[in-house]
Design a protein around this motif. Structure first.
Motif, PDB file in Angstrom:
ATOM      1  N   PRO A   1      -4.773  -3.732  15.571  1.00 54.76           N
ATOM      2  CA  PRO A   1      -3.629  -3.239  17.136  1.00 54.76           C
ATOM      3  C   PRO A   1      -3.432  -2.358  15.865  1.00 54.76           C
ATOM      4  CG  PRO A   1      -3.527  -5.289  16.920  1.00 54.76           C
ATOM      5  CD  PRO A   1      -4.088  -5.572  15.911  1.00 54.76           C
ATOM      6  N   ARG A   2      -2.804  -1.109  16.139  1.00 51.55           N
ATOM      7  CA  ARG A   2      -1.963  -0.261  15.615  1.00 51.55           C
ATOM      8  C   ARG A   2      -0.533  -0.229  15.982  1.00 51.55           C
ATOM      9  NH1 ARG A   2       0.546   4.989  16.090  1.00 51.55           N
ATOM     10  NH2 ARG A   2       0.167   6.075  14.856  1.00 51.55           N
ATOM     11  N   TYR A   3       0.008  -0.455  14.645  1.00 49.19           N
ATOM     12  CA  TYR A   3       1.335  -0.910  14.381  1.00 49.19           C
ATOM     13  C   TYR A   3       2.347   0.551  14.772  1.00 49.19           C
ATOM     14  CZ  TYR A   3       0.161  -5.406  13.951  1.00 49.19           C
ATOM     15  OH  TYR A   3      -0.385  -6.545  14.242  1.00 49.19           O
ATOM     16  N   THR A   4       3.839   0.178  15.715  1.00 55.11           N
ATOM     17  CA  THR A   4       4.231   1.181  15.901  1.00 55.11           C
ATOM     18  C   THR A   4       5.431   0.868  15.605  1.00 55.11           C
ATOM     19  OG1 THR A   4       4.313   0.805  18.039  1.00 55.11           O
ATOM     20  CG2 THR A   4       2.642   2.792  17.115  1.00 55.11           C
ATOM     21  N   GLY A   5       6.840   1.360  15.317  1.00 55.01           N
ATOM     22  CA  GLY A   5       8.007   1.277  15.686  1.00 55.01           C
ATOM     23  C   GLY A   5       8.249   0.048  14.261  1.00 55.01           C
ATOM     24  N   VAL A   6       9.246  -0.493  14.563  1.00 55.67           N
ATOM     25  CA  VAL A   6       9.586  -1.294  13.208  1.00 55.67           C
ATOM     26  C   VAL A   6       8.596  -1.802  12.882  1.00 55.67           C
ATOM     27  CG1 VAL A   6      11.397  -3.295  13.285  1.00 55.67           C
ATOM     28  CG2 VAL A   6      12.418  -1.682  14.795  1.00 55.67           C
ATOM     29  N   ALA A   7       7.187  -2.807  13.443  1.00 54.90           N
ATOM     30  CA  ALA A   7       6.399  -3.279  12.993  1.00 54.90           C
ATOM     31  C   ALA A   7       5.732  -1.954  11.631  1.00 54.90           C
ATOM     32  CB  ALA A   7       5.777  -4.062  13.958  1.00 54.90           C
ATOM     33  N   ALA A   8       5.577  -1.064  12.254  1.00 57.82           N
ATOM     34  CA  ALA A   8       4.881  -0.534  11.213  1.00 57.82           C
ATOM     35  C   ALA A   8       6.003  -0.312  10.286  1.00 57.82           C
ATOM     36  CB  ALA A   8       4.235   1.022  11.705  1.00 57.82           C
ATOM     37  N   ARG A   9       7.067   0.152  10.243  1.00 57.86           N
ATOM     38  CA  ARG A   9       7.416  -0.077   9.188  1.00 57.86           C
ATOM     39  C   ARG A   9       8.075  -0.989   8.175  1.00 57.86           C
ATOM     40  NH1 ARG A   9      10.640   3.500  13.282  1.00 57.86           N
ATOM     41  NH2 ARG A   9      12.337   1.262  13.614  1.00 57.86           N
ATOM     42  N   MET A  10       7.947  -2.036   9.118  1.00 59.32           N
ATOM     43  CA  MET A  10       7.917  -3.358   8.458  1.00 59.32           C
ATOM     44  C   MET A  10       6.861  -3.802   7.383  1.00 59.32           C
ATOM     45  SD  MET A  10      11.014  -5.264   8.716  1.00 59.32           S
ATOM     46  CE  MET A  10      10.804  -6.583   7.678  1.00 59.32           C
ATOM     47  N   ARG A  11       5.483  -3.440   7.817  1.00 54.19           N
ATOM     48  CA  ARG A  11       4.261  -3.652   7.364  1.00 54.19           C
ATOM     49  C   ARG A  11       4.304  -2.532   6.254  1.00 54.19           C
ATOM     50  NH1 ARG A  11      -0.485  -5.348   9.921  1.00 54.19           N
ATOM     51  NH2 ARG A  11      -1.291  -4.312   8.263  1.00 54.19           N
ATOM     52  N   ARG A  12       5.103  -1.407   5.950  1.00 52.09           N
ATOM     53  CA  ARG A  12       4.842  -0.522   5.335  1.00 52.09           C
ATOM     54  C   ARG A  12       5.644  -0.811   3.783  1.00 52.09           C
ATOM     55  NH1 ARG A  12       4.988   3.310   9.385  1.00 52.09           N
ATOM     56  NH2 ARG A  12       7.332   3.525   9.500  1.00 52.09           N
ATOM     57  N   ALA A  13       6.763  -1.279   4.474  1.00 48.16           N
ATOM     58  CA  ALA A  13       7.625  -1.611   3.704  1.00 48.16           C
ATOM     59  C   ALA A  13       7.847  -2.967   2.984  1.00 48.16           C
ATOM     60  CB  ALA A  13       8.713  -2.062   4.511  1.00 48.16           C
ATOM     61  N   GLN A  14       6.940  -3.825   3.343  1.00 42.69           N
ATOM     62  CA  GLN A  14       5.918  -4.986   2.879  1.00 42.69           C
ATOM     63  C   GLN A  14       4.781  -4.553   2.125  1.00 42.69           C
ATOM     64  OE1 GLN A  14       4.246  -7.544   4.891  1.00 42.69           O
ATOM     65  NE2 GLN A  14       3.393  -9.010   3.349  1.00 42.69           N
ATOM     66  N   ALA A  15       3.940  -3.251   2.106  1.00 44.78           N
ATOM     67  CA  ALA A  15       3.152  -2.589   1.411  1.00 44.78           C
ATOM     68  C   ALA A  15       3.863  -1.809   0.061  1.00 44.78           C
ATOM     69  CB  ALA A  15       2.194  -1.538   2.181  1.00 44.78           C
ATOM     70  N   ASN A  16       4.528  -1.306   0.281  1.00 44.26           N
ATOM     71  CA  ASN A  16       5.381  -0.686  -0.650  1.00 44.26           C
ATOM     72  C   ASN A  16       6.419  -2.365  -1.700  1.00 44.26           C
ATOM     73  OD1 ASN A  16       8.684  -0.485  -2.220  1.00 44.26           O
ATOM     74  ND2 ASN A  16       7.201   1.566  -1.602  1.00 44.26           N
ATOM     75  N   PHE A  17       6.872  -2.869  -0.896  1.00 42.79           N
ATOM     76  CA  PHE A  17       7.231  -4.359  -1.910  1.00 42.79           C
ATOM     77  C   PHE A  17       6.384  -4.507  -3.099  1.00 42.79           C
ATOM     78  CE2 PHE A  17       9.729  -8.873  -2.066  1.00 42.79           C
ATOM     79  CZ  PHE A  17       9.799  -8.332  -2.975  1.00 42.79           C
ATOM     80  N   GLN A  18       4.531  -4.724  -2.366  1.00 41.54           N
ATOM     81  CA  GLN A  18       3.448  -5.251  -2.975  1.00 41.54           C
ATOM     82  C   GLN A  18       3.347  -4.437  -4.295  1.00 41.54           C
ATOM     83  OE1 GLN A  18       0.867  -6.548   0.213  1.00 41.54           O
ATOM     84  NE2 GLN A  18       2.395  -8.504   0.187  1.00 41.54           N
ATOM     85  N   GLU A  19       3.211  -3.526  -3.665  1.00 43.38           N
ATOM     86  CA  GLU A  19       3.029  -2.259  -5.656  1.00 43.38           C
ATOM     87  C   GLU A  19       4.044  -2.292  -6.515  1.00 43.38           C
ATOM     88  OE1 GLU A  19       3.481   1.477  -3.661  1.00 43.38           O
ATOM     89  OE2 GLU A  19       2.339   1.080  -2.238  1.00 43.38           O
ATOM     90  N   THR A  20       5.321  -3.478  -6.828  1.00 44.34           N
ATOM     91  CA  THR A  20       6.293  -3.524  -7.721  1.00 44.34           C
ATOM     92  C   THR A  20       5.954  -4.790  -8.480  1.00 44.34           C
ATOM     93  OG1 THR A  20       7.536  -3.014  -5.939  1.00 44.34           O
ATOM     94  CG2 THR A  20       7.122  -1.047  -7.327  1.00 44.34           C
ATOM     95  N   LEU A  21       6.176  -5.254  -7.098  1.00 49.00           N
ATOM     96  CA  LEU A  21       6.150  -7.143  -7.210  1.00 49.00           C
ATOM     97  C   LEU A  21       5.298  -7.241  -8.475  1.00 49.00           C
ATOM     98  CD1 LEU A  21       7.967  -9.786  -6.955  1.00 49.00           C
ATOM     99  CD2 LEU A  21       6.051 -10.380  -5.327  1.00 49.00           C
ATOM    100  N   PRO A  22       3.915  -7.496  -8.669  1.00 51.00           N
ATOM    101  CA  PRO A  22       3.233  -8.004  -9.690  1.00 51.00           C
ATOM    102  C   PRO A  22       3.933  -7.445 -10.695  1.00 51.00           C
ATOM    103  CG  PRO A  22       2.027  -6.985  -7.565  1.00 51.00           C
ATOM    104  CD  PRO A  22       3.456  -6.425  -8.151  1.00 51.00           C
ATOM    105  N   ILE A  23       4.193  -6.122 -11.171  1.00 51.30           N
ATOM    106  CA  ILE A  23       4.718  -5.972 -12.325  1.00 51.30           C
ATOM    107  C   ILE A  23       6.308  -5.935 -13.302  1.00 51.30           C
ATOM    108  CG2 ILE A  23       5.782  -3.299 -13.555  1.00 51.30           C
ATOM    109  CD1 ILE A  23       4.011  -1.744 -11.479  1.00 51.30           C
ATOM    110  N   PHE A  24       7.067  -6.344 -11.606  1.00 54.05           N
ATOM    111  CA  PHE A  24       8.201  -6.876 -12.606  1.00 54.05           C
ATOM    112  C   PHE A  24       8.180  -8.467 -12.787  1.00 54.05           C
ATOM    113  CE2 PHE A  24      11.613  -9.243  -9.884  1.00 54.05           C
ATOM    114  CZ  PHE A  24      12.613  -9.318 -10.574  1.00 54.05           C
ATOM    115  N   ILE A  25       7.691  -9.684 -11.486  1.00 54.25           N
ATOM    116  CA  ILE A  25       6.873  -9.961 -11.972  1.00 54.25           C
ATOM    117  C   ILE A  25       6.429 -11.180 -13.714  1.00 54.25           C
ATOM    118  CG2 ILE A  25       4.644 -12.895 -12.048  1.00 54.25           C
ATOM    119  CD1 ILE A  25       5.254 -11.919  -8.590  1.00 54.25           C
ATOM    120  N   GLY A  26       5.751  -9.805 -13.911  1.00 59.51           N
ATOM    121  CA  GLY A  26       4.918  -9.535 -15.319  1.00 59.51           C
ATOM    122  C   GLY A  26       5.950  -9.716 -16.104  1.00 59.51           C
TER     123      GLY A  26
END
Length: 130
Positions: free
Chosen positions: A45-70
Motif C-alpha cells: 500500500p501507499r501510505y499517506t498522512g500519519v502512517a507515512a510520517r511514522m514510517r519515515r520517522a522509523q527509517a530515520n531512527f534506523q539510520e543512526t541507531l546502529p551507530i549509537f549502539i556501537g
C-alpha cells in the motif's frame, strides 16, 4: 549497577520497539489487518498522512541507531563511558523520544531541531571515544 550510558542505551532500545509498534498501528489504520496477515504478494500500500510520517520517522531512527549502539558499547568496553558519553546518550534518547510525536504531527521545523539535538547527543558519544 549498570553504567548510565548503558541505561540510556537500554531506554533507546525499548523506544525502538515502541516506535515499531506505533508505526505498525498507524499503518494498520490505513491498510487494515488483511494486508498485515496476507502473503503480501501484491504491491505494498501507499501510505499517506500519519502512517507515512511514522514510517519515515522509523527509517530515520534506523539510520543512526546502529551507530549509537556501537558507539555506546565501544565506549563501555574501552572504559571510556564517562560523563560526555552519558550526556550524549541521554540527549540522543530524549531527542529520538521527542522526534516521534514531532514527526507524526507534521511539525517540520521543530522536528528538524529535535533531530539536531539527537545528533549532538550522538556526536558527544562519539567524542567520548577520542
Amino acid at each position: 549497577m549498570m553504567p548510565s550510558s548503558l541505561v540510556w542505551l537500554s531506554f533507546t532500545l525499548v523506544l525502538a520497539v515502541v516506535q515499531l509498534f506505533l508505526t505498525s498501528a498507524a499503518c494498520r489504520r490505513q491498510d487494515g489487518v488483511q494486508w498485515a496477515t496476507s502473503n503480501r504478494d501484491c504491491e505494498a500500500p501507499r501510505y499517506t498522512g500519519v502512517a507515512a510520517r511514522m514510517r519515515r520517522a522509523q527509517a530515520n531512527f534506523q539510520e543512526t541507531l546502529p551507530i549509537f549502539i556501537g558507539a555506546v558499547l565501544v565506549a563501555h568496553v574501552a572504559g571510556r563511558d564517562g560523563s560526555l558519553v552519558t550526556w550524549g546518550a541521554g540527549l540522543y534518547f530524549l531527542g529520538r523520544l521527542a522526534y516521534i510525536p514531532a514527526y507524526a504531527l507534521g511539525l517540520g521545523s521543530i522536528r528538524s531541531l529535535i533531530w539536531g539535538v539527537s545528533m549532538i547527543g550522538l556526536f558527544l558519544v562519539l567524542g567520548g571515544l577520542i
